[in-house]
Motif scaffolding. Structure first.
Motif, short mmCIF file in Angstrom:
data_model
loop_
_atom_site.label_atom_id
_atom_site.label_comp_id
_atom_site.label_asym_id
_atom_site.label_seq_id
_atom_site.Cartn_x
_atom_site.Cartn_y
_atom_site.Cartn_z
N SER A 89 0.73 -1.23 0.05
CA SER A 89 -0.08 -0.14 -0.05
C SER A 89 0.88 1.26 0.00
O SER A 89 2.04 1.24 0.28
N ASP B 117 -3.57 7.96 0.55
CA ASP B 117 -5.07 7.94 0.76
C ASP B 117 -5.02 8.44 2.15
O ASP B 117 -4.21 7.98 3.02
N PRO B 118 -6.12 9.23 2.58
CA PRO B 118 -6.22 9.91 3.90
C PRO B 118 -6.21 8.88 4.95
O PRO B 118 -5.39 9.15 6.03
N GLU B 119 -6.46 7.68 4.83
CA GLU B 119 -6.64 6.69 5.95
C GLU B 119 -5.09 6.16 6.13
O GLU B 119 -4.95 5.30 7.10
N LEU B 120 -4.21 6.55 5.03
CA LEU B 120 -2.97 5.90 5.46
C LEU B 120 -2.04 6.92 5.79
O LEU B 120 -0.61 6.51 6.06
N GLY C 118 -1.96 8.66 8.76
CA GLY C 118 -1.58 8.21 10.02
C GLY C 118 -0.32 7.51 10.14
O GLY C 118 0.74 8.03 11.13
N GLU C 119 -0.36 6.34 9.54
CA GLU C 119 0.77 5.36 10.00
C GLU C 119 2.00 6.25 9.50
O GLU C 119 3.19 5.65 10.22
#
Ligand SMILES: Nc1ncnc2c1ncn2[C@@H]1O[C@H](COP(=O)(O)OP(=O)(O)OP(=O)(O)O)[C@@H](O)[C@H]1O
Ligand SMILES: [Mg+2]
Lengths: 220, 258
Positions: free
Chosen positions: B153, B183-186, B188-189
């Motif tokens: 990813s 992508d926004p959800e990635l 953070g990590e």
């Protein structure tokens, strides 16, 4: 009919080794020329670049048959340069001609690799040679494979011209056979076609495979 | 403390576009700096100059006491343009993570890290593999050593890119909008890894980012780049709350509204 077809094939196969040996050697040397010229044309040094560009354009801009005659008839007289047997003249002419074409494949494939790859390699402090060797070329090679496959098939077809400088290849034996068995002329040439096609089969298969490999594993 | 990097009156033009118009900046060892500013203001260009990916039109960049783009020509103290060998020496101290990851697609993620260690650091294969694994573990990719980048990813790719830069142990690490292609959800990590580095590593870090809240949180100092110069510089609190630069206020307002 079937008998004479087989007969002809046996007769033609006397030229098989000449065709195959010229093809293999010329192909090998064209690949080498392609890399030398392709890389030289990307060097900083303007003299190296200019000389290479001259070579590439001259050999792309004139026909193989004329180059063959030049090397065979003209160069020895004009410059007192002897390239050895006519087998070698054939190999060298083909290698120089296709090497010129394929050098453009090498060059454009290298340029097609994403600039970000070079930048990442610089950021990791790889030297210019290391960048080329470990990062750019392996990816460019994948891009080159399909075109190299196509050109290899063309090299095989191009070898048929060497019968014109007295080499006894498949086409040469086809001509001889026809001139002694005039009524079987069409069949003789059909067999010549079939023979070339059979030799080309593994190349066709290889270039298909090359296309598959090319589709993955490159940043572009 | 002596600065590890100094920009001295740096100018950079692309053709007729004068992008940087006199950048003066000292970066202290282990300092965490965030660069913010409008699109096209030259944030990327500033760090690309340090990574030797662009050459300044004028001015000097000093890294650890060495002039980056110039070297001594002879014994007479005159300077000439740095050659590859000189650049390479200075580059050893600097690492960079890119917006689009730029992983090597033909190598496994382990080899993405191992190759530079073996080639550049001349480390043995065995040591290189061990160090690379440690670093990949640290960024949370302990089960992916043999995977190729195309199977990861975006967030994983960027974490590999960070591991690859980290194994080289740079003294200065540059991040160019490392989350903006994700992508926004990635996001953070990846920020999590940067936060870990900012808290636990004593290398200097320069972050170009649009993640305003994050930048303000991890950075010791925030630079606002505008009109080709550093228009504001200070702690996050100073820049956000006490600056009365109208263009900065305008810039921040647009972020809050977005
Ligand atoms: N290689 C180049 N050739 C020509 N112009 C360039 C080049 N690189 C950057 N520029 C120009 O320089 C200016 C600054 O670019 P830069 O990428 O540094 O801005 P930035 O602050 O990082 O913007 P963004 O927030 O959009 O990433 C822009 O106007 C850009 O078009
Ligand atoms: Mg940018």
């Amino acid at each position: 009919m079937f008998d004479s077809a087989l007969n002809i094939l046996t007769y033609l196969s006397q030229g098989l080794w000449t065709t195959v040996s010229i093809f293999l050697t010329a192909a090998l040397f064209s690949y080498i020329m392609a890399f030398i010229a392709g890389l030289s044309r990307m060097m900083k040094n303007p003299i190296i670049r200019g000389v290479t560009a001259f070579y590439v354009e001259v050999f792309r801009g004139t026909s193989l048959i004329v180059q063959l005659f030049w090397l065979y008839y003209a160069v020895p007289i004009l410059f007192d340069i002897h390239l050895g047997s006519n087998w070698w003249v054939g190999v060298i002419a083909i290698a120089l001609n296709y090497g010129a074409y394929m050098s453009e494949v090498v060059r454009t494939s290298i340029l097609a690799v994403d600039k970000g790859q070079t930048e990442a390699a610089i950021a990791l402090n790889l030297s210019p040679v290391q960048r080329m060797r470990h990062i750019i070329l392996p990816q460019a090679l994948r891009l080159m494979l399909p075109e190299f496959g196509n050109y290899s098939i063309q090299i095989l077809k191009g070898t048929a011209l060497v019968s014109l400088i007295g080499l006894t290849d498949i086409l040469y034996y086809g001509d001889i056979y026809r001139s002694t068995n005039l009524s079987e002329g069409p069949l003789a040439y059909l067999m010549v076609l079939i023979m070339y096609f059979i030799i080309a089969l593994p190349l066709i298969w290889l270039s298909k495979k090359g296309e598959k490999i090319a589709r993955k594993g490159v940043a572009s | 403390m002596e600065p590890i990097v100094q920009y001295k009156d740096i100018h950079k033009s692309f053709g007729d576009t004068h992008v940087l118009k006199g950048i003066n900046l000292d970066i202290r060892p282990s300092e965490k700096i965030a660069i913010i500013g409008p699109s096209g203001s030259g944030k990327t260009t500033i760090i690309r100059l340090l990574m030797t990916l662009e050459e300044p039109t004028d001015g000097d960049i000093i890294v650890d006491g060495t002039n980056l783009w110039k070297m001594e020509a002879g014994g007479d103290g005159k300077m000439k343009k740095a050659n590859e060998k000189h650049l390479s020496k200075v580059r050893n101290e600097i690492g960079m993570v890119f917006q689009h990851f730029n992983l090597f697609p033909h190598k496994t993620i382990l080899d993405n890290c191992v190759t530079p260690l073996v080639q550049v650091r001349k480390m043995s294969k065995k040591d290189a593999v061990e160090l690379s694994r440690q670093m990949l573990d640290r960024v949370g990719l302990n089960d992916k050593y043999e995977a190729y980048p195309s199977h990861l990813s975006g967030g994983q790719k960027q974490r590999v890119a960070m591991a690859r830069a980290l194994v080289m142990k740079p003294k200065i690490m540059l991040f160019d909008e490392v989350t903006s292609a994700l992508d926004p959800e990635l996001v953070g990590e990846v920020l999590e890894v940067i936060r870990d580095l900012a808290d636990n590593e004593d290398m200097a870090m320069v972050l170009v980012t649009h993640e305003m809240d994050f930048a303000l949180e991890v950075a010791d100092r925030v630079l606002f780049l505008d009109g080709g110069v550093i228009a504001e510089s200070g702690t996050a609190d100073e820049v956000i709350n006490t600056s009365d630069n109208p263009r900065l206020q305008d810039f921040l307002r647009r972020f809050r509204d977005a």
